[in-house]
Design an enzyme around this catalytic site. Sequence first.
Site, PDB file in Angstrom:
ATOM      1  N   GLN A  51      45.282   2.790  -3.006  1.00  0.00           N
ATOM      2  CA  GLN A  51      44.151   2.124  -2.342  1.00  0.00           C
ATOM      3  C   GLN A  51      44.561   1.342  -1.095  1.00  0.00           C
ATOM      4  O   GLN A  51      43.730   1.046  -0.254  1.00  0.00           O
ATOM      5  CB  GLN A  51      43.453   1.165  -3.330  1.00  0.00           C
ATOM      6  CG  GLN A  51      42.765   1.888  -4.472  1.00  0.00           C
ATOM      7  CD  GLN A  51      42.201   0.908  -5.470  1.00  0.00           C
ATOM      8  OE1 GLN A  51      42.914   0.412  -6.333  1.00  0.00           O
ATOM      9  NE2 GLN A  51      40.920   0.601  -5.360  1.00  0.00           N
ATOM     10  N   CYS A  91      34.760  -0.082  -8.375  1.00  0.00           N
ATOM     11  CA  CYS A  91      36.031   0.188  -7.707  1.00  0.00           C
ATOM     12  C   CYS A  91      36.019  -0.473  -6.339  1.00  0.00           C
ATOM     13  O   CYS A  91      35.031  -0.380  -5.615  1.00  0.00           O
ATOM     14  CB  CYS A  91      36.222   1.700  -7.553  1.00  0.00           C
ATOM     15  SG  CYS A  91      37.779   2.148  -6.755  1.00  0.00           S
ATOM     16  N   HIS A 133      41.707   3.989 -15.052  1.00  0.00           N
ATOM     17  CA  HIS A 133      41.093   4.013 -13.717  1.00  0.00           C
ATOM     18  C   HIS A 133      42.185   3.973 -12.638  1.00  0.00           C
ATOM     19  O   HIS A 133      42.143   4.731 -11.667  1.00  0.00           O
ATOM     20  CB  HIS A 133      40.128   2.824 -13.623  1.00  0.00           C
ATOM     21  CG  HIS A 133      39.511   2.570 -12.294  1.00  0.00           C
ATOM     22  ND1 HIS A 133      38.149   2.690 -12.054  1.00  0.00           N
ATOM     23  CD2 HIS A 133      40.049   2.172 -11.118  1.00  0.00           C
ATOM     24  CE1 HIS A 133      37.907   2.383 -10.791  1.00  0.00           C
ATOM     25  NE2 HIS A 133      39.034   2.056 -10.193  1.00  0.00           N
ATOM     26  N   GLU A 134      43.171   3.093 -12.823  1.00  0.00           N
ATOM     27  CA  GLU A 134      44.254   2.962 -11.827  1.00  0.00           C
ATOM     28  C   GLU A 134      45.144   4.200 -11.804  1.00  0.00           C
ATOM     29  O   GLU A 134      45.577   4.648 -10.735  1.00  0.00           O
ATOM     30  CB  GLU A 134      45.109   1.720 -12.106  1.00  0.00           C
ATOM     31  CG  GLU A 134      44.369   0.392 -12.177  1.00  0.00           C
ATOM     32  CD  GLU A 134      43.449   0.117 -11.026  1.00  0.00           C
ATOM     33  OE1 GLU A 134      43.603   0.722  -9.962  1.00  0.00           O
ATOM     34  OE2 GLU A 134      42.527  -0.707 -11.198  1.00  0.00           O
TER      35      GLU A 134
HETATM   36  O1  GNR Z   1      37.910  -4.630 -10.130  1.00  0.00           O
HETATM   37  C1  GNR Z   1      37.735  -3.589 -10.758  1.00  0.00           C
HETATM   38  N1  GNR Z   1      36.931  -3.605 -11.855  1.00  0.00           N
HETATM   39  C2  GNR Z   1      36.831  -2.550 -12.750  1.00  0.00           C
HETATM   40  C3  GNR Z   1      35.800  -2.593 -13.678  1.00  0.00           C
HETATM   41  C4  GNR Z   1      35.666  -1.578 -14.593  1.00  0.00           C
HETATM   42  C5  GNR Z   1      36.548  -0.527 -14.606  1.00  0.00           C
HETATM   43  C6  GNR Z   1      37.567  -0.457 -13.675  1.00  0.00           C
HETATM   44  C7  GNR Z   1      37.710  -1.470 -12.760  1.00  0.00           C
HETATM   45  S1  GNR Z   1      39.024  -1.411 -11.618  1.00  0.00           S
HETATM   46  C8  GNR Z   1      38.344  -2.339 -10.295  1.00  0.00           C
HETATM   47  C9  GNR Z   1      39.385  -2.559  -9.212  1.00  0.00           C
HETATM   48  C10 GNR Z   1      39.780  -1.227  -8.653  1.00  0.00           C
HETATM   49  O2  GNR Z   1      39.107  -0.571  -7.894  1.00  0.00           O
HETATM   50  N2  GNR Z   1      40.922  -0.753  -9.050  1.00  0.00           N
HETATM   51  O3  GNR Z   1      41.305   0.477  -8.630  1.00  0.00           O
HETATM   52 NI    NI Z   2      39.511   1.583  -8.183  1.00  0.00          NI
END
Ligand code: GNR
Ligand code: NI
Length: 182
Positions: A51, A91, A133-134
């Site tokens: 990112q 995100c 997610h990451e």
């Molecule tokens: O801040 C973030 N909150 C979030 C909420 C639910 C599932 C995943 C996330 S990750 C996100 C930050 C982000 O974009 N990380 O890549």
């Molecule tokens: Ni994200």
Amino acid sequence: MALLPILEFPDPRLRTRAEPVRNFDRALRQLIADMVETMYAAAGIGLAATQVNVHRQLIVMDVSSEKDQPRVYINPEILTRDGEEVSEEGCLSVPNVFEEVQRAARVRVRARDADGKAFERELEGLEAVCLQHEMDHLAGKLFVDYLTSLKRERIRRKLEKERRERAGGASKPAVRAAARVI
Ligand code: GNR
Ligand code: NI
């Protein structure tokens, strides 16, 4: 310390597959410090190096309410996944969009810390969702990829419109219409 600019969907650089980190050196420590600072400043619970346009397998996360428990995952691998859970995700690279995504409820992850030392942890709840997610970011994947193409296109158009409007001037409808005619 420095705040790093965050790439936004549909920037094609977000589709890059990250390479493993090989050098656990001072530059890596500096990058980690900058990513943690950037994550806190943006009020995120996680941030992947992808990112901030660094294509290495590095994640920072902090799901604590006090925002005093930053965790680093370098070269992460998911060893086991269990259960499933649907939760609303957002995100930092897809600002102001929140949609439900299904993921594993628990994961066991193996990764390295900033010293290059390997560790394993079992994660659940928000922390498990966030890690998945990451790790998707490191593979060039975004949570909007789990939505229908219709929804994803709507989101892309909305974000592009918002960015044009933030840029100002030439975004006025009359001007844009004229520009299209020429
Ligand atoms: O801040 C973030 N909150 C979030 C909420 C639910 C599932 C995943 C996330 S990750 C996100 C930050 C982000 O974009 N990380 O890549
Ligand atoms: Ni994200």
